[in-house]
Write an enzyme that holds these catalytic residues in place. Structure first.
Site, PDB file in Angstrom:
ATOM      1  N   HIS A 151       0.853  -1.189   0.000  1.00  0.00           N
ATOM      2  CA  HIS A 151       0.000   0.000   0.000  1.00  0.00           C
ATOM      3  C   HIS A 151       0.895   1.247   0.000  1.00  0.00           C
ATOM      4  O   HIS A 151       2.040   1.204   0.471  1.00  0.00           O
ATOM      5  CB  HIS A 151      -0.890   0.010   1.251  1.00  0.00           C
ATOM      6  CG  HIS A 151      -2.037  -0.958   1.189  1.00  0.00           C
ATOM      7  ND1 HIS A 151      -3.093  -0.925   2.069  1.00  0.00           N
ATOM      8  CD2 HIS A 151      -2.296  -1.976   0.319  1.00  0.00           C
ATOM      9  CE1 HIS A 151      -3.949  -1.882   1.773  1.00  0.00           C
ATOM     10  NE2 HIS A 151      -3.495  -2.536   0.720  1.00  0.00           N
ATOM     11  N   GLU A 163       0.936   3.880   1.861  1.00  0.00           N
ATOM     12  CA  GLU A 163       1.422   4.307   3.175  1.00  0.00           C
ATOM     13  C   GLU A 163       2.616   3.478   3.650  1.00  0.00           C
ATOM     14  O   GLU A 163       3.578   4.013   4.220  1.00  0.00           O
ATOM     15  CB  GLU A 163       0.307   4.179   4.227  1.00  0.00           C
ATOM     16  CG  GLU A 163      -0.954   4.967   3.925  1.00  0.00           C
ATOM     17  CD  GLU A 163      -2.009   4.121   3.221  1.00  0.00           C
ATOM     18  OE1 GLU A 163      -1.689   3.466   2.206  1.00  0.00           O
ATOM     19  OE2 GLU A 163      -3.154   4.128   3.685  1.00  0.00           O
ATOM     20  N   CYS A 211      -6.160   1.757   5.956  1.00  0.00           N
ATOM     21  CA  CYS A 211      -6.766   0.500   6.413  1.00  0.00           C
ATOM     22  C   CYS A 211      -6.134   0.112   7.760  1.00  0.00           C
ATOM     23  O   CYS A 211      -5.192   0.762   8.217  1.00  0.00           O
ATOM     24  CB  CYS A 211      -6.513  -0.584   5.361  1.00  0.00           C
ATOM     25  SG  CYS A 211      -4.814  -1.193   5.335  1.00  0.00           S
ATOM     26  N   CYS A 260      -2.267  -0.223   7.597  1.00  0.00           N
ATOM     27  CA  CYS A 260      -1.535   1.036   7.442  1.00  0.00           C
ATOM     28  C   CYS A 260      -1.679   1.913   8.682  1.00  0.00           C
ATOM     29  O   CYS A 260      -0.718   2.570   9.104  1.00  0.00           O
ATOM     30  CB  CYS A 260      -1.994   1.755   6.178  1.00  0.00           C
ATOM     31  SG  CYS A 260      -1.545   0.833   4.687  1.00  0.00           S
TER      32      CYS A 260
END
Lengths: 148, 148
Positions: free
Chosen positions: A49, A51, A79, A82
């Protein structure tokens, strides 16, 4: 300079690669330390992801796992993975462009960054930006079309 | 073969490096796909928990971000970041050696793997093992001593 615009540029790069368009930048003292976009399909990694990649890069730049004093600008609400990484990294503040009603862990579905059961609290600033949600809507509309 | 013992061997490697001693292995069809220990200080990364490294390696082995059908054995209850990564990776089952009363996200402080607000549920099996907690107690006792 608008750091959310820089995060949006990253989201556009993800879009062009066929990835869910999310981007993030990490800033310290007004300088961008790292920037990243979602690369889950490209890297074939559930960890890739925006992040996570941005935190990894910022730690490498600072040669430190502690990112105190750094702020993240991210186009979509993080999420649980993260948000947990943000807790682990000690980022000082997170600016979020739009909420995620299905898995957002900063207030929408869960709240990991300001949770009475967790001793650490991360400052969250909502910066609603239509472009951050529009790019996601466009992406999923396009994907549904191509699946037909 | 006891996969928790293999995870404990990884925790011992972390201990020897002065890292908080946590280890994890990921198994598919009775075969260990990846093994890892906590390397946060060594790699200077807030992401370098045993579970994250093990998931990253397993994805590389399978060339897929989906780890359906894989099971993780981990000596300590995963934190929110690692529990979130387990959700993202679609691991089928997680076997946990001891609980974490300060940041455990699989039932102790939070429950991310069986949460009514999250559509995905991960099967958690508690396998209490004294060695998994003893190695952590030893580590923190030793660290307090050396700090004096």
């Amino acid at each position: 300079m608008s750091f959310m615009k820089e995060a949006l540029e990253e989201a556009h790069m993800a879009y062009l690669k066929g990835e869910v368009p999310v981007g993030a930048v990490i800033v310290k003292d007004g300088v961008i330390l790292s920037r990243a976009h979602n690369r889950r399909e490209e890297l074939k990694s559930p960890l890739a992801h925006a992040e996570i990649i941005a935190i990894d890069n910022a730690s490498k730049v600072l040669k430190n796992w502690r990112l105190n004093g750094c702020e993240m600008y991210v186009t979509l609400e993080p999420c649980p993975m993260c948000a947990g990484a943000i807790l682990q990294s000690r980022l000082s503040k997170v600016h979020i462009g739009t909420f995620d009603p299905t898995l957002g862990a900063c207030g929408s579905v869960l709240n990991l960054l300001n949770n009475e059961n967790i001793s650490r609290i991360i400052n969250v600033q909502w910066k609603y930006n239509d472009e951050c949600s529009e790019i996601l809507k466009d992406f999923f509309k396009m994907r549904r079309k191509s699946e037909k």
